[in-house]
Design an enzyme around this catalytic site. Structure first.
Site, PDB file in Angstrom:
ATOM      1  N   TYR A   1      -1.292  -9.458   5.797  1.00  0.00           N
ATOM      2  CA  TYR A   1      -0.237 -10.073   6.492  1.00  0.00           C
ATOM      3  C   TYR A   1       0.234  -9.317   7.535  1.00  0.00           C
ATOM      4  CZ  TYR A   1       3.026  -6.238   5.053  1.00  0.00           C
ATOM      5  OH  TYR A   1       3.720  -5.051   4.629  1.00  0.00           O
TER       6      TYR A   1
ATOM      7  N   LYS B   1      -3.639  -3.908   6.167  1.00  0.00           N
ATOM      8  CA  LYS B   1      -2.464  -4.438   5.990  1.00  0.00           C
ATOM      9  C   LYS B   1      -2.423  -5.665   4.948  1.00  0.00           C
ATOM     10  CE  LYS B   1       1.963  -5.404   8.519  1.00  0.00           C
ATOM     11  NZ  LYS B   1       2.931  -4.360   7.850  1.00  0.00           N
TER      12      LYS B   1
ATOM     13  N   GLU C   1       2.851   8.252   5.598  1.00  0.00           N
ATOM     14  CA  GLU C   1       3.949   7.377   6.335  1.00  0.00           C
ATOM     15  C   GLU C   1       5.220   7.224   5.495  1.00  0.00           C
ATOM     16  OE1 GLU C   1       2.017   3.779   7.535  1.00  0.00           O
ATOM     17  OE2 GLU C   1       0.722   3.818   5.447  1.00  0.00           O
TER      18      GLU C   1
ATOM     19  N   LEU D   1      -1.035   2.885   7.862  1.00  0.00           N
ATOM     20  CA  LEU D   1      -1.337   1.568   8.647  1.00  0.00           C
ATOM     21  C   LEU D   1      -0.892   2.159   9.950  1.00  0.00           C
ATOM     22  CD1 LEU D   1      -1.508  -1.390   8.374  1.00  0.00           C
ATOM     23  CD2 LEU D   1       0.975  -1.576   9.105  1.00  0.00           C
TER      24      LEU D   1
END
Ligand code: PDD
Length: 280
Positions: A32, A147, A179, A203
């Site tokens: 996505y 992702k 992250e 990511l």
């Protein structure tokens, strides 16, 4: 009533339903993107589409031909829904296969969904005071650069944060900060902007890249390198970046105050530069 794009059709949201054999539903077999639209213009759409193709390649996921029409689809959805400032959720799955089997099917019927998502207001004073966070173990797989729609560990981490009464969970793998549950984490340490290198443990955020570009323009020293939790605790400044948040200062981690406990000057300069960029 919201109009969404689902496999070639522009239909009301309630009518957009997924067959139970869709591999996205059964296996989380999909990818996505989330794209922000400012004043009717999608921000960094080319970068998002490039990342969509990278995720697809990483997941060996054939994409629907209509992926090439995403800019036009977004435009039509903006028009049909009368929107100018919003975000779009774009999802591609490997589609239906029968019977259920783990291995990728020989014949693939990929899906494409686009729907707008309302912008959620930030907690009161988040921008002026910064937000609080906690650290949690990073339970995700080793291809966080894809992702993927498999977001259970991210959802668990974010829920832990909410349960703890804080805004975001900062993920930690082998003692190093990777992250946030849905954000990148950047720190200012000894005057240098530091963030985890864009490898398969994070990511590579589009907003993260924008921040690094802005830092170069502002001639701020930058280091793309992982830091430890202790190094984060003693950072001068800390902030999150994402499509939805842009740049958001963090003033507490695990109950410890970061820097002076308020948004720092580097974060503010970058946020101002970000604002200029989106209004150009
Ligand atoms: N999340 N890291 C993770 C794990 C993310 O899920 C996201 C974005 C980011 C920031 O990437 P970008 O700057 O390209 O938005 C970093 C989106 C917004 C989401 O899941 O809703």
């Amino acid at each position: 009533m919201a109009i969404v794009y689902w496999n070639g059709d522009y239909i009301p949201l309630e009518k957009a339903v997924v067959p139970v054999e869709d591999r996205g539903f059964l296996f989380g077999d999909g990818i996505y993107e989330v794209v922000r639209v400012y004043g009717g213009r999608p921000f960094r759409l080319a970068d998002h589409l490039q990342r969509l193709h990278r995720s697809a390649a990483g997941a060996q996921l054939p994409l629907a031909d209509a992926v090439d029409e995403i800019p036009d689809i977004i435009q039509r959805l903006l028009d049909e829904n009368g929107l100018r400032d919003t975000s779009f959720y774009i999802q591609c799955t490997r589609g239906c296969a029968h019977p259920r089997a783990h291995a990728f099917p020989a014949e693939v019927h990929p899906t494409l969904l686009l729907m707008h998502a309302p912008l959620r207001p930030l907690p009161a004073n988040a921008r002026t005071n910064g937000v609080s966070t906690i650290t949690v173990p990073d339970l995700r797989w080793r291809r966080c650069d894809i992702k993927s729609i498999m977001l259970l560990p991210n959802a668990m981490a974010k829920t832990q944060a909410h349960d703890a009464g804080v805004f975001e969970a900062i993920l930690v793998r082998d003692g190093l900060v990777t992250e946030g549950s849905s954000t990148n984490v950047l720190a200012v340490m000894n005057g240098t902007l530091v963030t985890h290198q864009a490898d398969s443990d994070i990511l590579g955020g589009i907003s993260r890249s924008v921040v690094l570009e802005l830092a170069a323009q502002l001639q701020l020293p930058v280091r793309e390198e992982a830091f430890t939790v202790d190094e984060m605790y003693s950072a001068q400044e800390l902030f999150l970046s994402s499509t939805m948040l842009e740049i958001l200062p963090v003033t507490q981690v695990d109950g410890r105050v970061i820097g002076r406990g308020r948004p720092g000057p580097v974060t503010e300069r970058l946020y101002e530069a970000f604002g200029k960029l989106i209004s150009e």
